[in-house]
Enzyme design. Structure first.
Site, PDB file in Angstrom:
ATOM      1  N   GLY A  32      20.601 -21.562  -7.313  1.00  0.00           N
ATOM      2  CA  GLY A  32      19.488 -21.321  -8.186  1.00  0.00           C
ATOM      3  C   GLY A  32      19.838 -19.748  -8.738  1.00  0.00           C
ATOM      4  O   GLY A  32      20.524 -18.904  -8.385  1.00  0.00           O
ATOM      5  N   ASP A  76      19.938 -31.308   1.283  1.00  0.00           N
ATOM      6  CA  ASP A  76      19.018 -31.757   0.421  1.00  0.00           C
ATOM      7  C   ASP A  76      17.668 -31.618   1.383  1.00  0.00           C
ATOM      8  O   ASP A  76      17.328 -32.128   2.178  1.00  0.00           O
ATOM      9  CB  ASP A  76      19.168 -33.186   0.033  1.00  0.00           C
ATOM     10  CG  ASP A  76      18.001 -33.610  -0.758  1.00  0.00           C
ATOM     11  OD1 ASP A  76      17.034 -33.236  -0.754  1.00  0.00           O
ATOM     12  OD2 ASP A  76      18.447 -34.928  -1.361  1.00  0.00           O
ATOM     13  N   TYR A  96       3.459 -27.792 -11.040  1.00  0.00           N
ATOM     14  CA  TYR A  96       4.119 -26.904 -10.231  1.00  0.00           C
ATOM     15  C   TYR A  96       3.153 -25.858  -9.949  1.00  0.00           C
ATOM     16  O   TYR A  96       2.982 -25.410  -8.506  1.00  0.00           O
ATOM     17  CB  TYR A  96       4.961 -25.911 -11.415  1.00  0.00           C
ATOM     18  CG  TYR A  96       5.776 -24.757 -10.946  1.00  0.00           C
ATOM     19  CD1 TYR A  96       6.658 -24.837 -10.064  1.00  0.00           C
ATOM     20  CD2 TYR A  96       5.349 -23.586 -11.491  1.00  0.00           C
ATOM     21  CE1 TYR A  96       7.509 -23.759  -9.671  1.00  0.00           C
ATOM     22  CE2 TYR A  96       6.098 -22.470 -10.984  1.00  0.00           C
ATOM     23  CZ  TYR A  96       7.080 -22.701  -9.993  1.00  0.00           C
ATOM     24  OH  TYR A  96       7.685 -21.440  -9.673  1.00  0.00           O
ATOM     25  N   LYS A 114       2.439 -25.062  -5.698  1.00  0.00           N
ATOM     26  CA  LYS A 114       2.344 -23.539  -5.301  1.00  0.00           C
ATOM     27  C   LYS A 114       1.043 -23.482  -4.457  1.00  0.00           C
ATOM     28  O   LYS A 114       0.992 -22.716  -3.446  1.00  0.00           O
ATOM     29  CB  LYS A 114       2.432 -22.719  -6.406  1.00  0.00           C
ATOM     30  CG  LYS A 114       3.956 -22.707  -7.015  1.00  0.00           C
ATOM     31  CD  LYS A 114       4.903 -22.279  -5.927  1.00  0.00           C
ATOM     32  CE  LYS A 114       6.405 -22.415  -6.530  1.00  0.00           C
ATOM     33  NZ  LYS A 114       7.460 -22.178  -5.369  1.00  0.00           N
TER      34      LYS A 114
HETATM   35  C1  AKB Z   1       8.320 -20.512 -14.440  1.00  0.00           C
HETATM   36  O1  AKB Z   1       8.221 -19.991 -15.414  1.00  0.00           O
HETATM   37  O2  AKB Z   1       7.947 -21.620 -14.156  1.00  0.00           O
HETATM   38  C2  AKB Z   1       8.735 -19.416 -13.018  1.00  0.00           C
HETATM   39  C3  AKB Z   1       7.492 -18.982 -12.547  1.00  0.00           C
HETATM   40  C4  AKB Z   1       6.767 -18.116 -12.972  1.00  0.00           C
HETATM   41  O3  AKB Z   1       7.168 -19.388 -11.269  1.00  0.00           O
HETATM   42  N1  AKB Z   1       9.728 -18.185 -13.469  1.00  0.00           N
END
Ligand code: AKB
Length: 314
Positions: free
Chosen positions: A11, A52, A141, A145
């Protein structure tokens, strides 16, 4: 760090980090891993394994096979793509992290996991965001986190697993492109400036977010993982940043090198909403005090380096 496994090594971060770690720690001591279809030719000089992260046994077997003592766990989906595929994001980001932590518990390996500015949300103080503050993100996301930060702390407190992490800002690099992030515009702007001197920006003018040049991000991973653990009052995860910028700052910096560069705005409503929910600028004083985080690149230095590298590459 002596024997390192990198997940998601192909990545945006992994591609550059793998090369730096191979140079620093030796080609035989860095196991580069990713999904089969992600493998990049330029990295396979070293030790390569198809892994994976949602398959815990596969992960454990690789860690045992190479007697890995440090896992740098980068395999994850980013913010914008996560809003399209929330279930997939949860599977990869959370089940993947759980498997990595379990492997850490069983094998004793130390673990680095990146958190993000996405771990904050609309109710977080937006300016000079403190290390410890409100974390109520509004993206899947971001939820992954915050959950990840807590899970990593739990594995440290409960099982003594040496977990460490940083909250990365948007990362800008000239080696591998990012995919599916909200801060991706800050990378694409440089590629388009070099290719066509024209860029359509999908984030609105005046939207401040923290950013960092990839060499500083890589140095921060190495510094934190090599830091004396007795100096770390926090583990998951440290605020870090190099610059708080908005699209016009990037446009002005590029104009100094490419005077006929043109930028127009075609704002993506999904990305804009995400960007507005994130901090404008982080307070990273704890990282600077506890493990000497000290980024080298500001906006001007990064812009000059990005443009020079991309002119050679494109
Ligand atoms: C995103 O934009 O999703 C990433 C991040 C700030 O974690 N670059």
């Amino acid at each position: 760090m002596r024997k390192i496994l990198i997940t998601g090594a192909f990545g945006q971060i992994g591609t550059e980090l793998s090369q730096v770690l191979q140079e620093l720690y030796g080609f035989d001591n860095v196991v580069v891993s990713g999904l089969e279809h992600s493998v990049k030719e330029e990295l396979i000089d070293g030790v390569l394994e198809v892994v994976d992260v949602t398959n815990g046994n596969q992960l454990l077997n690789v860690v045992k096979k190479y007697q890995v003592d440090t896992i740098i766990h980068l395999a994850a989906l980013l913010s914008a793509v996560g809003e399209k595929y929330p279930q997939k994001l949860w599977d990869v980001n959370m089940n993947g992290l759980y498997n990595v932590l379990e492997v850490g518990r069983i094998s004793g390996a130390s673990i680095f996991t990146p958190s993000s500015i996405a771990a904050f949300g609309p109710t977080t103080p937006a300016d000079n965001t403190p290390q410890d503050t409100i974390q109520r993100p509004s993206t899947i996301y971001g939820v992954s986190k915050v959950s990840g930060e807590l899970l990593c702390d739990y594995y440290f407190l409960k099982y003594g697993v040496d977990t460490r992490g940083v909250r990365f800002p948007g990362l800008i690099s000239n080696t591998a492109l990012p995919g599916g992030g909200t801060t991706d515009y800050a990378v694409h702007i440089f590629y388009e400036a070099v290719k066509s001197k024209y860029f359509e920006c999908n984030i609105a003018a005046g939207t401040y977010m923290d950013m960092m040049y990839m060499p500083d991000a890589i140095a921060s991973i190495i510094k934190l993982m090599e830091a004396d653990p007795s100096k770390l009052s926090h583990r998951n995860a440290f605020n870090i940043s190099s610059m708080s910028i908005e699209p016009e700052d990037l446009r002005r910096a590029i104009l100094k090198h490419i005077p006929d560069f043109e930028m127009i705005y075609k704002v993506d409503p999904v990305k804009q909403k995400i960007a507005m929910s994130w901090p404008n600028s982080l307070d990273d004083s704890l990282a600077r005090a506890e493990w000497d985080f000290s980024p080298e690149y500001d906006l001007e230095k990064m812009t000059a380096d990005m443009l020079t590298s991309l002119r050679k590459k494109i």
